[in-house]
Design a protein around this motif. Structure first.
Motif, PDB file in Angstrom:
ATOM      1  N   LEU A  25       0.842  -1.190   0.000  1.00 64.38           N
ATOM      2  CA  LEU A  25       0.000   0.000   0.000  1.00 64.38           C
ATOM      3  C   LEU A  25       0.878   1.241   0.000  1.00 64.38           C
ATOM      4  CD1 LEU A  25      -2.926   1.077   0.245  1.00 64.38           C
ATOM      5  CD2 LEU A  25      -2.553   1.134   2.713  1.00 64.38           C
ATOM      6  N   SER A  26       0.589   2.153  -0.881  1.00 62.51           N
ATOM      7  CA  SER A  26       1.319   3.416  -0.902  1.00 62.51           C
ATOM      8  C   SER A  26       0.354   4.541  -1.245  1.00 62.51           C
ATOM      9  CB  SER A  26       2.469   3.368  -1.904  1.00 62.51           C
ATOM     10  OG  SER A  26       1.962   3.124  -3.202  1.00 62.51           O
ATOM     11  N   MET A  27       0.760   5.742  -0.902  1.00 63.93           N
ATOM     12  CA  MET A  27      -0.101   6.892  -1.143  1.00 63.93           C
ATOM     13  C   MET A  27      -0.214   7.144  -2.649  1.00 63.93           C
ATOM     14  SD  MET A  27       0.041  10.757   0.428  1.00 63.93           S
ATOM     15  CE  MET A  27       1.623  11.180  -0.218  1.00 63.93           C
ATOM     16  N   PRO A  28      -1.425   7.380  -3.136  1.00 63.26           N
ATOM     17  CA  PRO A  28      -1.588   7.728  -4.545  1.00 63.26           C
ATOM     18  C   PRO A  28      -0.831   9.019  -4.864  1.00 63.26           C
ATOM     19  CG  PRO A  28      -3.718   7.298  -3.505  1.00 63.26           C
ATOM     20  CD  PRO A  28      -2.697   7.339  -2.413  1.00 63.26           C
ATOM     21  N   SER A  29      -0.475   9.216  -6.114  1.00 61.11           N
ATOM     22  CA  SER A  29       0.334  10.375  -6.497  1.00 61.11           C
ATOM     23  C   SER A  29      -0.332  11.703  -6.142  1.00 61.11           C
ATOM     24  CB  SER A  29       0.648  10.338  -7.990  1.00 61.11           C
ATOM     25  OG  SER A  29      -0.546  10.355  -8.751  1.00 61.11           O
ATOM     26  N   GLU A  30      -1.659  11.744  -6.156  1.00 63.72           N
ATOM     27  CA  GLU A  30      -2.373  12.976  -5.790  1.00 63.72           C
ATOM     28  C   GLU A  30      -2.678  13.044  -4.290  1.00 63.72           C
ATOM     29  OE1 GLU A  30      -4.985  14.637  -9.316  1.00 63.72           O
ATOM     30  OE2 GLU A  30      -5.706  12.658  -8.676  1.00 63.72           O
ATOM     31  N   GLY A  31      -2.317  12.021  -3.548  1.00 63.86           N
ATOM     32  CA  GLY A  31      -2.641  11.966  -2.129  1.00 63.86           C
ATOM     33  C   GLY A  31      -3.979  11.291  -1.915  1.00 63.86           C
ATOM     34  N   TRP A  32      -4.190  10.814  -0.687  1.00 69.77           N
ATOM     35  CA  TRP A  32      -5.436  10.115  -0.375  1.00 69.77           C
ATOM     36  C   TRP A  32      -6.641  11.049  -0.388  1.00 69.77           C
ATOM     37  CZ3 TRP A  32      -5.856   5.210  -0.949  1.00 69.77           C
ATOM     38  CH2 TRP A  32      -4.761   4.381  -0.738  1.00 69.77           C
ATOM     39  N   LEU A  33      -6.464  12.257   0.140  1.00 70.06           N
ATOM     40  CA  LEU A  33      -7.613  13.166   0.241  1.00 70.06           C
ATOM     41  C   LEU A  33      -8.198  13.483  -1.128  1.00 70.06           C
ATOM     42  CD1 LEU A  33      -6.235  15.600   2.969  1.00 70.06           C
ATOM     43  CD2 LEU A  33      -7.966  13.796   3.255  1.00 70.06           C
ATOM     44  N   ARG A  34      -7.361  13.928  -2.040  1.00 71.96           N
ATOM     45  CA  ARG A  34      -7.847  14.278  -3.386  1.00 71.96           C
ATOM     46  C   ARG A  34      -8.350  13.039  -4.121  1.00 71.96           C
ATOM     47  NH1 ARG A  34      -4.234  18.262  -6.368  1.00 71.96           N
ATOM     48  NH2 ARG A  34      -5.409  19.622  -4.990  1.00 71.96           N
ATOM     49  N   THR A  35      -7.653  11.911  -3.981  1.00 71.71           N
ATOM     50  CA  THR A  35      -8.058  10.683  -4.673  1.00 71.71           C
ATOM     51  C   THR A  35      -9.443  10.229  -4.218  1.00 71.71           C
ATOM     52  OG1 THR A  35      -5.763  10.011  -4.993  1.00 71.71           O
ATOM     53  CG2 THR A  35      -7.423   8.267  -5.080  1.00 71.71           C
ATOM     54  N   VAL A  36      -9.683  10.211  -2.917  1.00 70.11           N
ATOM     55  CA  VAL A  36     -10.997   9.786  -2.405  1.00 70.11           C
ATOM     56  C   VAL A  36     -12.064  10.802  -2.788  1.00 70.11           C
ATOM     57  CG1 VAL A  36     -12.351   9.323  -0.313  1.00 70.11           C
ATOM     58  CG2 VAL A  36     -10.033   8.388  -0.541  1.00 70.11           C
ATOM     59  N   ARG A  37     -11.736  12.080  -2.665  1.00 70.40           N
ATOM     60  CA  ARG A  37     -12.717  13.116  -3.033  1.00 70.40           C
ATOM     61  C   ARG A  37     -13.127  12.956  -4.496  1.00 70.40           C
ATOM     62  NH1 ARG A  37     -12.203  17.684  -5.528  1.00 70.40           N
ATOM     63  NH2 ARG A  37      -9.957  17.969  -5.233  1.00 70.40           N
ATOM     64  N   LYS A  38     -12.145  12.735  -5.359  1.00 69.93           N
ATOM     65  CA  LYS A  38     -12.456  12.557  -6.783  1.00 69.93           C
ATOM     66  C   LYS A  38     -13.213  11.252  -7.028  1.00 69.93           C
ATOM     67  CE  LYS A  38      -8.930  15.392  -8.981  1.00 69.93           C
ATOM     68  NZ  LYS A  38      -7.796  15.368  -9.938  1.00 69.93           N
ATOM     69  N   ALA A  39     -12.870  10.205  -6.281  1.00 70.69           N
ATOM     70  CA  ALA A  39     -13.590   8.927  -6.419  1.00 70.69           C
ATOM     71  C   ALA A  39     -15.059   9.094  -6.037  1.00 70.69           C
ATOM     72  CB  ALA A  39     -12.933   7.848  -5.564  1.00 70.69           C
ATOM     73  N   LEU A  40     -15.326   9.996  -5.112  1.00 70.20           N
ATOM     74  CA  LEU A  40     -16.700  10.283  -4.702  1.00 70.20           C
ATOM     75  C   LEU A  40     -17.390  11.248  -5.664  1.00 70.20           C
ATOM     76  CD1 LEU A  40     -16.082  10.756  -0.873  1.00 70.20           C
ATOM     77  CD2 LEU A  40     -17.274   8.839  -1.967  1.00 70.20           C
ATOM     78  N   ASP A  41     -16.622  11.784  -6.611  1.00 75.02           N
ATOM     79  CA  ASP A  41     -17.115  12.801  -7.542  1.00 75.02           C
ATOM     80  C   ASP A  41     -17.605  14.022  -6.768  1.00 75.02           C
ATOM     81  OD1 ASP A  41     -17.544  13.847 -10.074  1.00 75.02           O
ATOM     82  OD2 ASP A  41     -19.578  13.027 -10.242  1.00 75.02           O
TER      83      ASP A  41
END
Length: 155
Positions: A25-41
């Motif tokens: 497991l590693s942090m996504p390139s955009e970070g967890w916060l932005r990645t999850v926010r975008k995944a939630l649209d």
């Protein structure tokens, strides 16, 4: 087995279990916060409204995550605002026993080298193979009979 050794064993099992679960497991390139926010649209403005802050504040927190300057409290608040939970962990690269063994070998090598200097002054050099065997013996002893100075850097 002493009570202290049993407790240490349980701690090591917990750490090893966490390491196994998070292996790879590693942090996504955009970070967890932005990645999850975008995944939630979800937009930054929408998340900001949920937190009572501006879109710019959300952007700053997302950048702070990437730079390592965000607080745990901010991570928790943002995760909860997105219907998620924040998980914090410190896990070793290898099994915890390997970390301890590596440290014990280092300490043992330092002790053997210190003894070797004194022996060399007295013209009593030890063969390389015997030195390595002594390092392994001392390391094993440090692990079998742990003392509080394993992590001291004075030797």
């Amino acid at each position: 087995m002493s009570m202290k050794r049993l407790v240490v064993k349980q701690y090591r099992e917990n750490v090893n279990r966490a390491r196994e679960m998070l292996d790879g497991l590693s942090m996504p390139s955009e970070g967890w916060l932005r990645t999850v926010r975008k995944a939630l649209d979800m937009s930054g403005a929408q998340l900001g409204r949920r937190l009572g802050v501006t879109r710019a504040a959300i952007s700053k927190r997302e950048k702070d995550e990437l730079s390592g300057s965000i607080t745990i409290k901010s991570m928790q608040q943002m995760a909860e605002s997105m219907g998620c939970k924040f998980v914090y962990a410190i896990v070793p690269e290898t099994e915890i026993e390997e970390v301890v063994l590596k440290r014990a070998r280092l300490k043992a090598m330092q002790q053997v080298r210190n003894a070797g200097v004194h022996m060399a002054l007295e013209s009593q050099l030890i063969a390389e193979g015997k030195l390595l065997a002594e390092v392994e013996r001392l390391a094993k002893e440090m692990i079998d009979k742990p003392s509080s100075d394993l992590w001291n850097d004075d030797e």
